[in-house]
Motif scaffolding. Sequence first.
Motif, PDB file in Angstrom:
ATOM      1  N   CYS A 240       0.848  -1.192   0.000  1.00 11.15           N
ATOM      2  CA  CYS A 240       0.000   0.000   0.000  1.00 11.15           C
ATOM      3  C   CYS A 240       0.888   1.248   0.000  1.00 11.15           C
ATOM      4  O   CYS A 240       2.035   1.216   0.458  1.00 11.15           O
ATOM      5  N   ARG A 242      -0.818   4.441   0.676  1.00 10.80           N
ATOM      6  CA  ARG A 242      -1.441   5.259   1.715  1.00 10.80           C
ATOM      7  C   ARG A 242      -2.762   4.598   2.097  1.00 10.80           C
ATOM      8  O   ARG A 242      -3.574   4.254   1.237  1.00 10.80           O
ATOM      9  N   VAL A 243      -2.953   4.433   3.410  1.00 16.68           N
ATOM     10  CA  VAL A 243      -4.198   3.850   3.909  1.00 16.68           C
ATOM     11  C   VAL A 243      -4.946   4.940   4.671  1.00 16.68           C
ATOM     12  O   VAL A 243      -4.378   5.584   5.561  1.00 16.68           O
ATOM     13  N   GLY A 247      -9.767   2.666   6.274  1.00 21.26           N
ATOM     14  CA  GLY A 247      -9.248   1.416   5.708  1.00 21.26           C
ATOM     15  C   GLY A 247      -9.163   1.402   4.197  1.00 21.26           C
ATOM     16  O   GLY A 247      -8.621   0.452   3.610  1.00 21.26           O
ATOM     17  N   ALA A 249      -7.522   1.773   0.819  1.00 20.09           N
ATOM     18  CA  ALA A 249      -6.062   1.662   0.644  1.00 20.09           C
ATOM     19  C   ALA A 249      -5.637   1.962  -0.789  1.00 20.09           C
ATOM     20  O   ALA A 249      -6.096   1.299  -1.729  1.00 20.09           O
ATOM     21  N   THR A 275       2.903   1.168   9.731  1.00 15.67           N
ATOM     22  CA  THR A 275       2.036   2.266  10.191  1.00 15.67           C
ATOM     23  C   THR A 275       2.438   3.603   9.559  1.00 15.67           C
ATOM     24  O   THR A 275       1.625   4.517   9.500  1.00 15.67           O
ATOM     25  N   ILE A 278      -0.009   4.536   7.001  1.00 13.87           N
ATOM     26  CA  ILE A 278      -1.397   4.834   7.393  1.00 13.87           C
ATOM     27  C   ILE A 278      -1.499   6.332   7.676  1.00 13.87           C
ATOM     28  O   ILE A 278      -0.703   6.886   8.427  1.00 13.87           O
ATOM     29  N   HIS A 324     -12.437  -0.177   1.439  1.00 10.33           N
ATOM     30  CA  HIS A 324     -12.172  -0.975   2.651  1.00 10.33           C
ATOM     31  C   HIS A 324     -13.093  -2.197   2.754  1.00 10.33           C
ATOM     32  O   HIS A 324     -12.729  -3.188   3.386  1.00 10.33           O
ATOM     33  N   ILE A 330      -5.758  -5.670   7.279  1.00 12.45           N
ATOM     34  CA  ILE A 330      -4.610  -4.798   7.002  1.00 12.45           C
ATOM     35  C   ILE A 330      -3.519  -5.196   7.993  1.00 12.45           C
ATOM     36  O   ILE A 330      -3.703  -5.118   9.211  1.00 12.45           O
ATOM     37  N   THR A 332      -0.110  -4.797   9.790  1.00 12.69           N
ATOM     38  CA  THR A 332       0.906  -3.805  10.161  1.00 12.69           C
ATOM     39  C   THR A 332       1.951  -4.467  11.058  1.00 12.69           C
ATOM     40  O   THR A 332       1.789  -5.623  11.457  1.00 12.69           O
ATOM     41  N   TYR A 341     -12.365  -0.823  10.280  1.00 11.17           N
ATOM     42  CA  TYR A 341     -11.002  -0.291  10.286  1.00 11.17           C
ATOM     43  C   TYR A 341     -10.869   1.040  11.022  1.00 11.17           C
ATOM     44  O   TYR A 341      -9.803   1.354  11.547  1.00 11.17           O
ATOM     45  N   LEU A 345      -7.624   0.522  13.127  1.00  8.73           N
ATOM     46  CA  LEU A 345      -6.420   1.286  12.751  1.00  8.73           C
ATOM     47  C   LEU A 345      -6.038   2.253  13.871  1.00  8.73           C
ATOM     48  O   LEU A 345      -4.861   2.431  14.193  1.00  8.73           O
TER      49      LEU A 345
END
Length: 355
Positions: A240, A242-243, A247, A249, A275, A278, A324, A330, A332, A341, A345
């Motif tokens: 990814c 950028r999330v 959620g 992505a 992370t 994110i 999402h 996801i 991490t 999410y 997240l």
Amino acid sequence: MSEYLSDHVHLSDDGTAVVILDQTQLPNRTQYLTLRTAREMYDAIQSLQVRGAPCIGICAAYDLYVLAQQADAALSAADFLSKLREQAKYLASSRPTAVNLRWALDRMLHTAEHCADRADRLSVLRDECLAIHKEDIAMCRSIAEYGLSLVKDGDGILTHCNAGPLATSRYGTALGPLFLGKERGYKFHVFSDETRPLLQGARLTSYELSRGGIDVTLICDNMASLVMKNGWVQACFVGCDRVAANGDAANKIGTSGVAILAKHYGIPFYVLGPTSTIDLNCATGEDIPIEQRDPEEIKEKFYAEPMALPEVKCYNPAFDVTDHTLISGIVTEYGICRPPYTESLRAVFDKKHAG
Ligand code: MRU
């Protein structure tokens, strides 16, 4: 794993330049470039000589340290910082989608802002870029462990673009579980989408996996449905760029199509990333800026002669956003987030900040 795959971005021996493996030359040539000027650094990121969300973050951190050394020693602290901010802004503008780039530059700026004199600043900036690199290795390792818990020996895995060691520092994100599994004796069968238009799947992913001794079959992007229908894929692993907080992505163009196919065939679809990828400041995928690239990449780049008339219009977004609702988890470095999410997240960040 070939040693250079884990050391493809680093400082030169004397620390005054950044050395990168030119990824545009793979798999045919192993060629290193030495970057000294802001323009060379910008161009290397923009042209994808160095690429992959975590990797461009690491590279940009080294870039800023090298540029900091070039600042006039007579500059006041305020002028030094303002110059550094200007250079960080320039480097950040090279690619808009992967948030790791901005994240790493901000981290370097924050470090510089909290330093008294010049000698001190340079030494803490050096420590900081080396720490960003080292932490990425640990993050990938942790993502690999969590990702490996989602699959079993003998599984078929489909991946899109390149989220391996070349896109990070070691192991990779989406490919991390596969390399770790290999170390532990697992036998995976990997399907690598070639990933039009720049063929990261063909040029980089199948190269990394093949060199790593992992069974890989290269397919054209439009073959993914058939491969899934045949029952050859038990999970999809993608990286990814950028999330968003909900959620959604962003990843290489075509990823959302893979997710839609996976849902159709009842195959779990996992997004793997640190992370640092994110961005809780983006509420949804709608807020993620999508890079548009040169039409030449579609019409001419890898062909002996143009494959379309010059006047034919092209639409060449480098990334798309996977909703999402299509994502099973996801992964991490702090664990596997599951829907919803917005909550999972945030919980990952709470865990991160709790140390
Ligand atoms: O345009 P690229 O080659 O930089 O795109 C890279 C991807 O889309 C990767 O999947 C993503 O950056 C994750 S890398 C661990």
